[in-house]
Motif scaffolding. Structure first.
Motif, PDB file in Angstrom:
ATOM      1  N   GLY A 100      30.687   2.973  -6.648  1.00 34.14           N
ATOM      2  CA  GLY A 100      31.254   1.767  -6.028  1.00 34.14           C
ATOM      3  C   GLY A 100      32.709   2.019  -5.731  1.00 34.14           C
ATOM      4  N   ASN A 108      36.036   8.669  -2.764  1.00 34.92           N
ATOM      5  CA  ASN A 108      35.530   8.306  -1.436  1.00 34.92           C
ATOM      6  C   ASN A 108      36.203   9.122  -0.339  1.00 34.92           C
ATOM      7  OD1 ASN A 108      33.442   6.320  -1.574  1.00 34.92           O
ATOM      8  ND2 ASN A 108      34.939   4.848  -2.352  1.00 34.92           N
ATOM      9  N   THR A 132      34.217  11.643   2.188  1.00 33.77           N
ATOM     10  CA  THR A 132      34.364  11.522   3.636  1.00 33.77           C
ATOM     11  C   THR A 132      34.809  12.837   4.264  1.00 33.77           C
ATOM     12  OG1 THR A 132      34.913   9.171   3.450  1.00 33.77           O
ATOM     13  CG2 THR A 132      35.628  10.289   5.453  1.00 33.77           C
ATOM     14  N   THR A 168      37.675   6.878   7.488  1.00 35.07           N
ATOM     15  CA  THR A 168      36.440   6.271   7.005  1.00 35.07           C
ATOM     16  C   THR A 168      35.312   6.563   7.982  1.00 35.07           C
ATOM     17  OG1 THR A 168      35.293   4.177   6.547  1.00 35.07           O
ATOM     18  CG2 THR A 168      37.137   4.084   8.083  1.00 35.07           C
ATOM     19  N   ALA A 210      29.783  -2.542  -2.485  1.00 37.40           N
ATOM     20  CA  ALA A 210      29.711  -1.229  -1.845  1.00 37.40           C
ATOM     21  C   ALA A 210      28.642  -1.254  -0.772  1.00 37.40           C
ATOM     22  CB  ALA A 210      29.405  -0.146  -2.878  1.00 37.40           C
ATOM     23  N   GLY A 211      28.677  -0.238   0.080  1.00 39.67           N
ATOM     24  CA  GLY A 211      27.639  -0.078   1.077  1.00 39.67           C
ATOM     25  C   GLY A 211      27.554  -1.254   2.039  1.00 39.67           C
ATOM     26  N   ARG A 212      26.340  -1.620   2.367  1.00 38.19           N
ATOM     27  CA  ARG A 212      26.106  -2.684   3.347  1.00 38.19           C
ATOM     28  C   ARG A 212      26.692  -4.022   2.902  1.00 38.19           C
ATOM     29  NH1 ARG A 212      22.539  -3.339   7.642  1.00 38.19           N
ATOM     30  NH2 ARG A 212      23.143  -5.258   8.723  1.00 38.19           N
ATOM     31  N   GLU A 213      26.643  -4.287   1.590  1.00 35.79           N
ATOM     32  CA  GLU A 213      27.199  -5.542   1.077  1.00 35.79           C
ATOM     33  C   GLU A 213      28.700  -5.626   1.364  1.00 35.79           C
ATOM     34  OE1 GLU A 213      27.519  -8.091  -3.120  1.00 35.79           O
ATOM     35  OE2 GLU A 213      26.878  -5.990  -3.143  1.00 35.79           O
ATOM     36  N   ARG A 214      29.416  -4.520   1.112  1.00 30.93           N
ATOM     37  CA  ARG A 214      30.854  -4.490   1.401  1.00 30.93           C
ATOM     38  C   ARG A 214      31.109  -4.647   2.891  1.00 30.93           C
ATOM     39  NH1 ARG A 214      33.283   1.247   1.682  1.00 30.93           N
ATOM     40  NH2 ARG A 214      31.840   1.081   3.439  1.00 30.93           N
ATOM     41  N   ASP A 215      30.360  -3.901   3.701  1.00 29.77           N
ATOM     42  CA  ASP A 215      30.583  -3.938   5.147  1.00 29.77           C
ATOM     43  C   ASP A 215      30.365  -5.338   5.707  1.00 29.77           C
ATOM     44  OD1 ASP A 215      30.963  -1.276   4.756  1.00 29.77           O
ATOM     45  OD2 ASP A 215      29.150  -0.629   5.816  1.00 29.77           O
ATOM     46  N   GLU A 241      39.251   0.732   6.663  1.00 31.81           N
ATOM     47  CA  GLU A 241      37.885   0.190   6.642  1.00 31.81           C
ATOM     48  C   GLU A 241      37.835  -1.173   7.310  1.00 31.81           C
ATOM     49  OE1 GLU A 241      36.203   2.311   2.559  1.00 31.81           O
ATOM     50  OE2 GLU A 241      37.003   0.269   2.476  1.00 31.81           O
TER      51      GLU A 241
END
Length: 384
Positions: free
Chosen positions: A19, A25, A29, A174, A269-274, A299
């Motif tokens: 997370g 991260n 990347t 990112t 994290a991931g889709r939830e963060r986006d 981001e």
């Protein structure tokens, strides 16, 4: 000739992290793009890292982040155990062309102390350079160890001895920036988000107070100390208050968290963060420190969400005031700027991200720095 780089991520979190994990991260990347450019990567991390690489070095089975804020005499051996294995590997093999180090303080000190027995070193500075004045103010890496910053403003505040070892700066990137200008717009909700670890430098207490005073809805997304979810922190009880970030949260932030106007949702994290960031009216950065890199900033731009921030650290380098965000030197203005951010165009944020903050751009800049370090070039390279 293939370039082989030992990427020293350190023992604190896996790569990629589960997370939160800013440095890890960044490495997750960077590495895939380096490998696309033909670079062989030997990753020094923990065994639970899943990032595809050519080889691995590890001492610990999993990340030791939970130990970071324990008393020094309980944790001082963690980085040293990891660095000892890195040094052992460097002595045992002759195919490492360069070490790209990301381990704060002890990585730089250990690799500099190896002298001519080690390959060239590029040490990336991800943090506040005022933290270790005796180390940075007296650094002597000879003609073998060089450093780079993650922003120009970070290096501008560095001690003279550290700047003398610098080969320039590379802004963070990112994967979200790739083709960001081609993505369909996302419907905006009524919330503002502060994304990042909750601590005094990030200013979540100020953001929460402004939300209550100004009337916007605020979501705080990030860990409190080692606790990634509200239920984990609640279950930890009074013992958790030994952690300074936990004390800060309970004493300065929690009084404003009412579950309605201000919510803390823990690490996302991931889709939830986006989805959370893309649907926000703005990303708020009420900084009380000189932010060196700003991963969450790039981001946010990549997801089409303008940035509202105090104009500290790297923020003026990353944000064009009036186009991709709104900056101020007066934290009392932040609440009004959050409301004004509705007039900014999300498409402009995405275009800027796609132009400046892609992983391919970052990787190409690092390959150029690798070449300069190996050639012994010391004059800083200014990014285009």
């Amino acid at each position: 000739m293939t370039l082989t780089v030992l990427m020293n991520a350190g023992p604190w979190l896996s790569v990629p992290p589960p997370g939160y994990g800013g440095i890890e991260n960044v490495i997750a990347t960077l590495v895939p793009e380096l490998r696309r450019l033909g670079v062989r990567v030997v990753l020094a991390s923990v065994e639970s890292s899943t990032l595809p690489v050519d080889e691995r070095i590890a001492v610990f089975p999993d990340g030791q982040f939970h130990a970071l804020q324990r008393p020094y005499n309980q944790v001082c051996g963690v980085s040293q155990a990891h660095l000892s294995e890195v040094v052992r590997a460097l002595h045992a093999r002759d195919d490492i062309d360069l070490v790209h180090d990301h381990v704060e303080a002890v990585g730089l000190a250990t690799l500099a102390a190896m002298g001519p027995d080690a390959p060239p070193v590029l040490h990336t500075l991800h943090w506040d350079l005022a933290k270790h004045p005796e180390l940075y103010g007296n650094l002597d890496g000879g003609d073998r160890v060089r450093v780079n910053g993650v922003s120009a403003s970070q290096l501008a505040r560095a001690p003279e001895a550290l700047r003398a070892h610098s080969v320039g700066h590379v802004h963070l990137s990112t994967p979200l920036a790739v083709d960001a200008h081609r993505h369909a717009p996302v419907a905006k909700g009524d919330h503002v988000v502060i994304l990042g670890r909750i601590n005094p430098g990030k200013g979540q207490d100020l953001g929460a107070r402004l939300a209550q005073e100004t009337g916007f809805r605020l979501v705080l997304a990030g860990p409190v100390g080692p606790y990634h979810r509200p239920e984990d922190l609640a279950a930890a009880g009074d013992e958790a208050r030994q952690n300074p970030d936990v004390r800060f949260f309970y004493d300065q932030v929690a009084p404003y968290v009412d579950g309605d106007r201000v919510r803390w949702v823990g690490t996302v994290a991931g889709r939830e963060r986006d989805d959370l960031v893309a649907s926000a009216r703005a990303s708020l950065f009420p900084l009380r420190w000189e932010e060196p890199g700003g991963t969450a900033v790039v981001e946010s731009l990549s997801l089409g969400t303008p940035v509202v921030a105090t104009a500290r650290g790297c923020l003026p380098e990353l944000i064009e005031h009036g186009r991709t965000g709104l900056l101020t030197d007066d934290e009392r203005e932040l609440g009004d700027l959050v409301l004004a951010a509705a007039g900014l165009e999300p498409a402009e944020c995405r275009r800027e991200a796609a132009r400046r903050f892609t992983p391919a751009r970052m990787a190409q800049q690092y390959v150029e720095l690798y070449d300069r370090v190996r050639a012994g070039v010391t004059k800083p390279l200014q990014p285009a």
